[in-house]
Design an enzyme around this catalytic site. Sequence first.
Site, PDB file in Angstrom:
ATOM      1  CD  GLU A  16      90.482 -32.038  18.810  1.00 40.24           C
ATOM      2  OE1 GLU A  16      91.144 -31.978  19.869  1.00 40.24           O
ATOM      3  OE2 GLU A  16      89.262 -31.765  18.725  1.00 40.24           O
ATOM      4  CG  ASP A 109      80.886 -34.360  26.621  1.00 30.78           C
ATOM      5  OD1 ASP A 109      81.541 -33.640  27.401  1.00 30.78           O
ATOM      6  OD2 ASP A 109      80.862 -34.206  25.391  1.00 30.78           O
ATOM      7  CE  LYS A 163      92.747 -32.714  34.353  1.00 29.90           C
ATOM      8  NZ  LYS A 163      91.864 -32.547  33.147  1.00 29.90           N
ATOM      9  CD  GLN A 174      86.820 -26.727  25.420  1.00 31.41           C
ATOM     10  OE1 GLN A 174      87.053 -26.650  24.202  1.00 31.41           O
ATOM     11  NE2 GLN A 174      86.212 -27.757  25.966  1.00 31.41           N
TER      12      GLN A 174
END
Length: 294
Positions: A16, A109, A163, A174
């Site tokens: 990432e 966020d 989801k 995470q």
Amino acid sequence: MKTAELFDNRTVFSLEIFPPKPDAEESVIYDTLEELSDICPDFISVTYGAGGGRNGCKTIQIASDIKNRYGVESVAHLPCIGLTREQAGEILDSMQENGIENILALRGDRTDSQGGYGDFSHASELISFIRDNYDFNIIAACYPEVHPESGSAVEDLKWLRYKVDCGADHLITQLFLDNRYFYSFIEKTRIAGINIPVEAGIMPVTNKRQIERMVKLCGIELPKKFVRILERYEHNETALRDAGIAYAIDQITDLIADGVDGIHLYTMNNPYVAHKIYEAVQSLVKVRACATEQ
């Protein structure tokens, strides 16, 4: 290629990166990509703007260049908080026009400056919107130590299952620093009927301020072993960097030995750290791939 197709009896290894800040030179990220492309990762994901910003045009351009210029599959992040359905459609149309096939669908966020949630309050709503209107491969986030806003692990797992039912094809966790949380989480997801690939998100910790910020944002636990590392090397930048690399390598080695679907390395745009880790684990990934193909 859609990332869900990569998980074929092998350990996927992905990276990432984040776009440069609006006032930074764009060439910096391409210098980073030149160095990271030597690793030949299965894919590289690009966050949506620097530092959680909404500088999404750079995300789309960089993700397109990763695929078309460097020959590496790309994933574009898309946080939905504050977006209308029309705005989301425009962004997704642009991603599609730029040849992007993979979206990491996120809530994002919540901030006071956004003045409302737009048309999407949760990532699941964005996932349903994408699944109903497009043919993207959809990736979603998950939390081995429970989302900080969830009331309980059971509630968090329920929403994760939702989801997936809405259309997620692949999950990325995470960051976590204790593999026991990951193993317990995977066991629970399988019991809950979540059977899509789950990549373990690993962040090499190279400075104390970085991890303190992540603990505050994500609510992750610092194992005693890791706390000792911070306390011993916090005033020695090079030593802490190398200790953080070694800790990440140890985590990844254990995860691969246990048969993890994939490793997603949060590079923080640091090619040196990414290379050191990949050099240490690349043979482990290849060994597992060869063993399962026999």
